[in-house]
Design a protein around this motif. Sequence first.
Motif, PDB file in Angstrom:
ATOM      1  N   HIS A 101       0.783  -1.247   0.000  1.00 34.52           N
ATOM      2  CA  HIS A 101       0.000   0.000   0.000  1.00 34.52           C
ATOM      3  C   HIS A 101       0.808   1.286   0.000  1.00 34.52           C
ATOM      4  N   HIS A 102       1.908   1.283   0.722  1.00 36.54           N
ATOM      5  CA  HIS A 102       2.537   2.591   0.940  1.00 36.54           C
ATOM      6  C   HIS A 102       4.008   2.609   0.553  1.00 36.54           C
ATOM      7  N   HIS A 150      -0.470  -2.338   7.937  1.00 39.33           N
ATOM      8  CA  HIS A 150      -0.990  -1.222   7.129  1.00 39.33           C
ATOM      9  C   HIS A 150      -0.336   0.104   7.461  1.00 39.33           C
ATOM     10  N   LEU A 218      -2.531   4.688   9.674  1.00 41.22           N
ATOM     11  CA  LEU A 218      -1.460   5.364   8.953  1.00 41.22           C
ATOM     12  C   LEU A 218      -0.630   6.135   9.954  1.00 41.22           C
ATOM     13  N   HIS A 322      -8.275   8.126   9.195  1.00 40.84           N
ATOM     14  CA  HIS A 322      -7.521   7.340   8.222  1.00 40.84           C
ATOM     15  C   HIS A 322      -6.131   7.973   8.147  1.00 40.84           C
ATOM     16  N   LEU A 388      -9.610  11.517   3.533  1.00 37.13           N
ATOM     17  CA  LEU A 388      -8.717  10.371   3.702  1.00 37.13           C
ATOM     18  C   LEU A 388      -7.279  10.784   3.968  1.00 37.13           C
ATOM     19  N   HIS A 389      -6.705  11.551   3.044  1.00 36.54           N
ATOM     20  CA  HIS A 389      -5.265  11.818   3.141  1.00 36.54           C
ATOM     21  C   HIS A 389      -4.971  13.272   2.808  1.00 36.54           C
ATOM     22  N   GLY A 429      -8.461   7.935  -3.451  1.00 34.78           N
ATOM     23  CA  GLY A 429      -7.925   7.387  -2.206  1.00 34.78           C
ATOM     24  C   GLY A 429      -6.786   8.288  -1.753  1.00 34.78           C
ATOM     25  N   LYS A 451     -10.035   5.214  -6.856  1.00 37.04           N
ATOM     26  CA  LYS A 451     -10.427   3.838  -6.560  1.00 37.04           C
ATOM     27  C   LYS A 451     -11.399   3.294  -7.596  1.00 37.04           C
ATOM     28  N   HIS A 491      -2.136   2.603  -3.955  1.00 35.17           N
ATOM     29  CA  HIS A 491      -2.602   3.358  -2.798  1.00 35.17           C
ATOM     30  C   HIS A 491      -1.700   4.581  -2.768  1.00 35.17           C
TER      31      HIS A 491
HETATM   32 CU1  K7E Z   1      -5.532   2.923   0.407  1.00 37.04          CU
HETATM   33 CU2  K7E Z   1      -3.138   4.151   2.543  1.00 37.04          CU
HETATM   34 CU3  K7E Z   1      -4.169   1.272   2.477  1.00 37.04          CU
HETATM   35 CU4  K7E Z   1      -5.905   5.237   2.244  1.00 37.04          CU
HETATM   36  S1  K7E Z   1      -4.902   3.266   2.299  1.00 37.04           S
HETATM   37  S2  K7E Z   1      -6.786   5.068   0.302  1.00 37.04           S
END
Ligand code: K7E
Length: 656
Positions: A101-102, A150, A218, A322, A388-389, A429, A451, A491
């Motif tokens: 994922h990262h 994760h 995260l 998240h 999310l991010h 995402g 996504k 991701h």
């Molecule tokens: Cu897809 Cu970093 Cu596993 Cu958020 S996570 S999108």
Amino acid sequence: MAAVAALGLNLVGCKPKDAGSAVSGDAAEKVYVAPGKHDEFYNIVSGGFNGQMSVYGIPSGRLLKIVPVFSVFPENGWGYSEESKPMLNTSHGEVPWDDLHHIALSTTNGEHDGRWAFGNANNTPRVARVSLSSFRTEEILELPNSAGNHSSPFITENTEYVIAGTRFSVPTDNNADVPISTFKQNFKGYISFINVDKNTGRMGIAFQLKTPGVSFDLARAGKGKSHGWFFFSTYNTEQANTLLEVNASQKDKDFILAVNWKKAEEYLKQGKGRKEPAKYAHNLYDEKTHTATSTIMNEVITLDPKECPGIVYFIPCPKSPHGCDVDPTGEYIVGSGKLAAVIPVFSFDKLQKAIADKTFDGDFDGIPVVKYEAALYGEVQKPGLGPLHTEFDGQGNAITSFFVSSELVKWNIKDLKVLDRVPTYYSVGHLSIPGGPTKKPHGKYVIAYNKITKDRYLPTGPELAQSAQLYDISGDKMKLLLDFPTVGEPHYAEAIPAALIAKNSTKIYKIEENGHKYAAKGEKEAKVVREGNKVHVYITSIRSHFTPDNIEGVKLGDEVYFHVTNLEQDWDVPHGFAVKGGDNAEILIMPGETQTLRWKPNRVGVVPIYCTDFCSALHQEMQGYVRVSPAGSNVQLTWGTGKNPVAEAEKKVAKK
Ligand code: K7E
Ligand code: CUA
């Protein structure tokens, strides 16, 4: 059940109203990289469920390479060659796949240094280190006491540590047979602190922090003033062990865990660490022997924060956080609650003061909980749905991705005002600004990793490529420039200026430095050696033949090892090698390298071998034969290349 349904509906991304809107007129010009010209950035992109990393050029979106990491890759023999097999070894045996994922690119003083890319295995917990010179996976370290790696890998300012937090809390490996219903008593959340050697990049688990049983999602390291701290988003602070969709969304706030790792180091020095039995694999690829080794480790040092006051604190964070991202100055910590209506921004200074003043709201499983308001800098109001991010542009702004409302939203870090929003197609995402997680973002672009793809490309059956989108962020308004399909399910990704990497690229391996046990460093060293039922073929490749290319005397029941040494010393001249009926894959051998393909013939006959990589005008002539005779036959072991090689070899044998 009504609650489940409502929740379910909410979490499905919706299509932005102006879906399909046109891009601005000059978009093509901004992403056009003329034939023969190079991109400005390397984009190192996680492969998600394909377990690989891929490398794109930005702004063109051109795919440059797929680097196999945790998954076998028949295209170049990763996981199939004898040399690379140990890289996929774990305490469970060989695991040929994972979910990456990262990405974390190594930094020095909080800035990209272009040395390594780290990636996580989400399924069977591991961290990998990929060289940004050879673009090859050099090291894979398994993590004990973890399940679902994760919250990983995230790095400190000088790559002192790569950290990895467990997604599933689990019972400790050496007390694992407990009822699932005893979650609260027996399940723990482990965070691994992996140290990284400054010169070689070699990893090792320095220690593991044993935290209360929550899920780590995260993380980001502090930087600048907050260097020495780490911040983790957590969920399931309800400590549910079933139907998490509902049961882990009960509380109005979960937590961000703040870890003072410099203080943890002091406790370690005082001997507060505990050695615990643990079983995990440490795999290393050696560029000199062109061979990987796997070592099973037996011990890990754990630190219990309950015995080490002052190293961990919880900060309440709304709701099911998240992403947890730290701005370039290190002062602001942004939590992104998937179910929250605001984006909380915490202040490192206020957190320090709250800790000093003990402005706590009780504790959670013995860990002090800092009062929300005491650590809060402020909230971004009405930012969008399902944050999310967050990444940073280096100009004092943040950009946050919103899965549910399917958009990127730019906001100012100081006054927390929303400045701009653009739709994504669809349901973004992660997002990535070149240098976005560093002290000095390179800015210029943001890339959305979406996504859902739906109608963006020509339909290709039920499964569509995931879609990335490139936006220009150099002006006040974000502008969509380009869609490009990706491999696997990206991701996170990081982009880094090409200038930091291109000049260091490995071009060949020096043949005289080849330390492989079965290397043939010239055609004169080519030979075939029988050891019982094992047949070692020391075979060389150079445009456009193999030496030997005729081999007789192999018998049913033999195990044949083709050790292929590529004698070329020119950039971009790999040779491939494949054998008919082989039960694995091809191998691709870089100039100066030796790679081994194991083959167990299962029928009598003459079996062709050939080069799989179009290497010259006479590539199609680069081939040979192996004769397989019945077990117990008296065909002599002979080999050669040239005029009737086998007959001549037989003559020599007869003379002796
Ligand atoms: Cu897809 Cu970093 Cu596993 Cu958020 S996570 S999108
Ligand atoms: Cu060597 Cu084709």
